[in-house]
Design an enzyme around this catalytic site. Structure first.
Site, PDB file in Angstrom:
ATOM      1  N   CYS A  65      48.135   8.844 -11.459  1.00 47.65           N
ATOM      2  CA  CYS A  65      46.861   9.314 -12.019  1.00 47.65           C
ATOM      3  C   CYS A  65      45.883   9.599 -10.883  1.00 47.65           C
ATOM      4  O   CYS A  65      46.107  10.524 -10.111  1.00 47.65           O
ATOM      5  CB  CYS A  65      46.334   8.342 -13.059  1.00 47.65           C
ATOM      6  SG  CYS A  65      45.113   9.124 -14.164  1.00 47.65           S
ATOM      7  N   HIS A  67      50.716   8.146 -16.740  1.00 48.21           N
ATOM      8  CA  HIS A  67      50.822   6.713 -16.458  1.00 48.21           C
ATOM      9  C   HIS A  67      52.198   6.178 -16.893  1.00 48.21           C
ATOM     10  O   HIS A  67      52.295   5.444 -17.871  1.00 48.21           O
ATOM     11  CB  HIS A  67      49.720   5.950 -17.188  1.00 48.21           C
ATOM     12  CG  HIS A  67      48.384   6.047 -16.543  1.00 48.21           C
ATOM     13  ND1 HIS A  67      48.047   5.328 -15.410  1.00 48.21           N
ATOM     14  CD2 HIS A  67      47.285   6.776 -16.872  1.00 48.21           C
ATOM     15  CE1 HIS A  67      46.794   5.603 -15.075  1.00 48.21           C
ATOM     16  NE2 HIS A  67      46.308   6.475 -15.936  1.00 48.21           N
ATOM     17  N   GLU A  93      53.783   3.905 -15.535  1.00 49.07           N
ATOM     18  CA  GLU A  93      53.806   2.451 -15.355  1.00 49.07           C
ATOM     19  C   GLU A  93      53.310   1.719 -16.594  1.00 49.07           C
ATOM     20  O   GLU A  93      53.554   0.517 -16.757  1.00 49.07           O
ATOM     21  CB  GLU A  93      52.954   2.066 -14.139  1.00 49.07           C
ATOM     22  CG  GLU A  93      51.473   1.868 -14.368  1.00 49.07           C
ATOM     23  CD  GLU A  93      50.648   3.134 -14.523  1.00 49.07           C
ATOM     24  OE1 GLU A  93      49.417   3.039 -14.432  1.00 49.07           O
ATOM     25  OE2 GLU A  93      51.221   4.223 -14.730  1.00 49.07           O
TER      26      GLU A  93
END
Length: 232
Positions: A88, A176, A178
């Protein structure tokens, strides 16, 4: 394996990247430069670097005066052929480090959204095993142009450049990956006032959206995390 983690904002974390690094037995060196932590002068003491996201934009050097040093550090990691991962804001900073133009605003996404891989991703060591399209968590307003020497790896209708690679193992991601379901739930609580101001229906939609998109998104995100860790 010693990995530098640059955190740029409160209540952000490694999520599935942390899980993949733990599996590999990595030693994490977490720095919070927005709270005054010094960044290393160069990449010598680390095998890889992760640059996490945040609410600021990638051109905000005035309020975050460590940004130029972070850009230089990113280039030093690349010059020493050490893996870099930007997510990001981190991905936007990686793009900036190599000459990509940052665009502030005009690329608003929040929640699980679909992304599509490019033909070049089919031969990429981090993304080649993923399906051609998959849902993944998004939370951004800004976007960027690719650096001249970057390989575009993924995009969608809102942000053409969702993932790219520079050189062997420097990766920037807009989405994102993660953020698995536990991390999204944590963000939904930690940032509840901010989210409610812009997405007032989110609290009521969260459980449904997690059930609908979470399993596929989590699987894709963990696969990306593990594959990037394998490049270190």
């Amino acid at each position: 394996m010693r990995v530098l983690v640059v955190q740029n904002f409160d209540n952000t974390g490694l999520g599935q990247v942390g899980a993949a690094l733990a599996e590999a037995g990595a030693d994490l060196d977490v720095r919070l430069p927005y709270k005054g932590d010094a960044l290393p002068r160069d990449a010598t003491g680390h095998d890889a670097m992760v640059v996490l996201g945040g609410g600021q934009n990638a051109l905000d050097d005035e309020d975050y005066p460590y940004f130029p040093a972070l850009l230089e550090l990113t280039r030093d990691f690349a010059g020493k052929d050490r893996a870099v991962l930007g997510i990001c804001l981190g991905g936007q900073l990686v793009a900036r480090a190599f000459g990509g133009e940052n665009r502030i605003g005009g690329a608003n996404e929040f929640g699980w959204r679909g992304v599509s891989l490019t033909p070049d991703a089919k031969a990429d060591p981090v993304l080649s095993a993923l399906p051609e399209t998959f849902p993944i968590f998004q939370w951004h307003d800004d976007t960027f142009e690719l650096p001249d020497d970057a390989v575009r790896l993924a995009g969608n209708d809102v942000a053409e450049n969702q993932a790219f690679r520079v050189g062997r193992a420097v990766y920037g991601f807009q989405f994102h990956f993660e953020a698995d379901r536990p991390l999204v739930k944590d963000w939904s609580s930690s940032f509840a006032p901010t989210i409610a101001g812009r997405h007032p229906d989110w609290a009521g939609e969260l459980e449904h959206e997690m059930a609908r998109n979470g399993p596929d998104a989590d699987a894709a995100g963990l696969a990306i995390a593990r594959a990037w860790v394998a490049t270190i």
